[in-house]
Design an enzyme around this catalytic site. Structure first.
Site, short mmCIF file in Angstrom:
data_model
loop_
_atom_site.label_atom_id
_atom_site.label_comp_id
_atom_site.label_asym_id
_atom_site.label_seq_id
_atom_site.Cartn_x
_atom_site.Cartn_y
_atom_site.Cartn_z
N SER A 144 0.86 -1.18 0.00
CA SER A 144 0.00 0.00 0.00
C SER A 144 0.90 1.24 0.00
O SER A 144 2.11 1.13 0.23
CB SER A 144 -0.84 -0.02 1.28
OG SER A 144 -1.41 1.23 1.56
N TYR A 157 -2.82 -0.67 10.01
CA TYR A 157 -2.71 -0.94 8.57
C TYR A 157 -1.29 -0.66 8.08
O TYR A 157 -0.70 -1.46 7.34
CB TYR A 157 -3.73 -0.06 7.85
CG TYR A 157 -3.93 -0.36 6.39
CD1 TYR A 157 -4.72 -1.43 5.98
CD2 TYR A 157 -3.35 0.45 5.42
CE1 TYR A 157 -4.92 -1.69 4.63
CE2 TYR A 157 -3.56 0.20 4.07
CZ TYR A 157 -4.34 -0.87 3.68
OH TYR A 157 -4.54 -1.12 2.33
P1 NDP Z 1 -11.75 -4.98 -1.43
O1 NDP Z 1 -12.44 -4.75 -0.15
O2 NDP Z 1 -12.52 -4.86 -2.69
O3 NDP Z 1 -11.01 -6.37 -1.45
C1 NDP Z 1 -10.49 -6.97 -0.30
C2 NDP Z 1 -10.60 -8.46 -0.52
O4 NDP Z 1 -9.99 -9.12 0.59
C3 NDP Z 1 -12.03 -8.90 -0.62
O5 NDP Z 1 -12.19 -9.62 -1.81
C4 NDP Z 1 -12.24 -9.76 0.62
O6 NDP Z 1 -13.00 -10.91 0.30
C5 NDP Z 1 -10.83 -10.19 0.97
N1 NDP Z 1 -10.68 -10.41 2.40
C6 NDP Z 1 -10.66 -9.50 3.39
N2 NDP Z 1 -10.53 -10.10 4.58
C7 NDP Z 1 -10.45 -11.43 4.33
C8 NDP Z 1 -10.31 -12.57 5.14
N3 NDP Z 1 -10.20 -12.49 6.47
N4 NDP Z 1 -10.26 -13.79 4.55
C9 NDP Z 1 -10.38 -13.91 3.21
N5 NDP Z 1 -10.50 -12.85 2.37
C10 NDP Z 1 -10.55 -11.63 2.94
O7 NDP Z 1 -10.55 -3.94 -1.41
P2 NDP Z 1 -9.30 -3.72 -2.37
O8 NDP Z 1 -9.45 -4.43 -3.65
O9 NDP Z 1 -9.07 -2.29 -2.35
O10 NDP Z 1 -8.13 -4.41 -1.52
C11 NDP Z 1 -7.27 -5.42 -2.01
C12 NDP Z 1 -5.89 -5.25 -1.41
O11 NDP Z 1 -5.33 -4.03 -1.89
C13 NDP Z 1 -5.87 -5.18 0.11
O12 NDP Z 1 -4.75 -5.88 0.60
C14 NDP Z 1 -5.72 -3.70 0.38
O13 NDP Z 1 -5.13 -3.45 1.63
C15 NDP Z 1 -4.84 -3.30 -0.79
N6 NDP Z 1 -4.83 -1.88 -1.09
C16 NDP Z 1 -5.94 -1.23 -1.57
C17 NDP Z 1 -5.88 0.11 -1.87
C18 NDP Z 1 -7.03 0.87 -2.44
O14 NDP Z 1 -6.91 2.10 -2.62
N7 NDP Z 1 -8.15 0.25 -2.74
C19 NDP Z 1 -4.66 0.89 -1.66
C20 NDP Z 1 -3.57 0.11 -1.15
C21 NDP Z 1 -3.67 -1.21 -0.88
P3 NDP Z 1 -14.36 -11.26 1.12
O15 NDP Z 1 -15.25 -10.09 0.96
O16 NDP Z 1 -14.84 -12.51 0.47
O17 NDP Z 1 -13.92 -11.49 2.51
#
Ligand code: NDP
Length: 254
Positions: A144, A157
């Site tokens: 991130s 985070y």
């Molecule tokens: P989303 O919320 O769309 O995606 C997060 C995903 O993680 C979901 O598909 C969710 O699946 C899964 N997830 C969360 N917790 C769990 C768990 N305990 N077990 C299994 N799956 C889990 O957000 P993003 O696409 O934005 O995030 C994806 C990654 O990118 C993350 O690591 C985030 O920190 C990182 N990121 C995002 C940024 C942004 O601006 N969007 C910036 C920097 C980093 P489900 O709903 O099925 O649990």
């Protein structure tokens, strides 16, 4: 040789049922890979699998909570036994609790660390034997901008995402001998479910990000397709231990 051809490769994406994870999965599917998406929400998983099948890819969904070590091992073992190999693991599942540092409970702090950092350790450790057996592999960890910067509301985070960068380097050093490349991708501010929450919680965030990002906009999940294909394919065989920002220039801005 086409360095962007992933035919015959098997890739797992945790959190691949939406957002950035699905953007990366779609890129790899278009390049010919077989996808295993993993997450908690099976309904979102089924929709994501259908979207990959619609472009002609082989895809399936595995239900797991990445904070459960046994489930991480089961994901890897199930994939390797069903497909006979494992080539790519994207540790993308992530979550956030936004609070000032003095307000976290230890349980909340641990929840964020377990979801974002410890899960990547568990899945990578589980994947190592299968990748070694396949003659090599690619691990892509999602960091991130908080791998680089801090904010008053990002203690847990930022700790987890800073840890992702350092863990990436350490694993890259350990597993280079096995032809396993380990890299991280650092997304800037991307329009997803996760940041919908941030924009609600943090007043003025949307506008501040637009103003600070040289590209003058938020990113989209589909803009992670290209970096996923590059880091999953032979074009990155001498790239390991590094962190690549996909951020419209956010981290370059002084
Ligand atoms: P989303 O919320 O769309 O995606 C997060 C995903 O993680 C979901 O598909 C969710 O699946 C899964 N997830 C969360 N917790 C769990 C768990 N305990 N077990 C299994 N799956 C889990 O957000 P993003 O696409 O934005 O995030 C994806 C990654 O990118 C993350 O690591 C985030 O920190 C990182 N990121 C995002 C940024 C942004 O601006 N969007 C910036 C920097 C980093 P489900 O709903 O099925 O649990």
């Amino acid at each position: 040789m086409n360095h962007f051809n992933l035919e015959g490769r098997v890739a797992i994406v945790t959190g691949g049922n939406g957002g950035i994870g699905l953007g990366m999965a779609t890129g790899m599917a278009e390049a010919g890979a077989t996808l295993v998406l993993a997450g908690r929400n099976a309904e979102k998983g089924a929709a994501a699998v259908s979207s990959l099948e619609a472009i002609g890819a082989k895809a399936s969904f595995f239900t797991l909570d990445v904070t459960d070590e046994a489930a991480c091992h089961a994901l890897i073992e199930d994939t390797a036994s069903r497909h006979g190999r494992l080539d790519v693991l994207i540790n993308n599942a992530g979550s956030n609790i936004r609070k000032e540092p003095e307000d976290y409970t230890l349980e909340e702090f641990r929840f964020v660390l377990d979801t974002n950092l410890t899960s990547a350790f568990c899945c990578s450790q589980a994947a190592y034997p299968a990748m070694k057996q396949s003659g090599g592999g690619k691990i892509i960890n999602i960091g991130s901008m908080f791998s680089l910067f801090g904010a008053s509301f990002s203690t847990a985070y930022a700790a987890s995402k800073g840890g992702i960068v350092q863990m990436t380097k350490a694993m890259a050093c350990a597993w280079a001998k096995d032809n396993i490349q380990v890299n991280s991708v650092l997304p800037g501010w991307i329009d997803t479910e996760l940041t919908k929450g941030a924009r609600k919680d943090v007043e003025g965030l949307h506008e501040r990000i637009e103003a600070r990002t040289p590209a003058a906009r938020w990113g989209r999940p589909d803009e992670f397709a290209g970096i996923a294909v590059f880091l999953a394919g032979t074009g990155s065989d001498f790239v390991t231990g590094t962190s690549i920002a996909i951020d419209g220039g956010f981290s370059a801005q002084g």
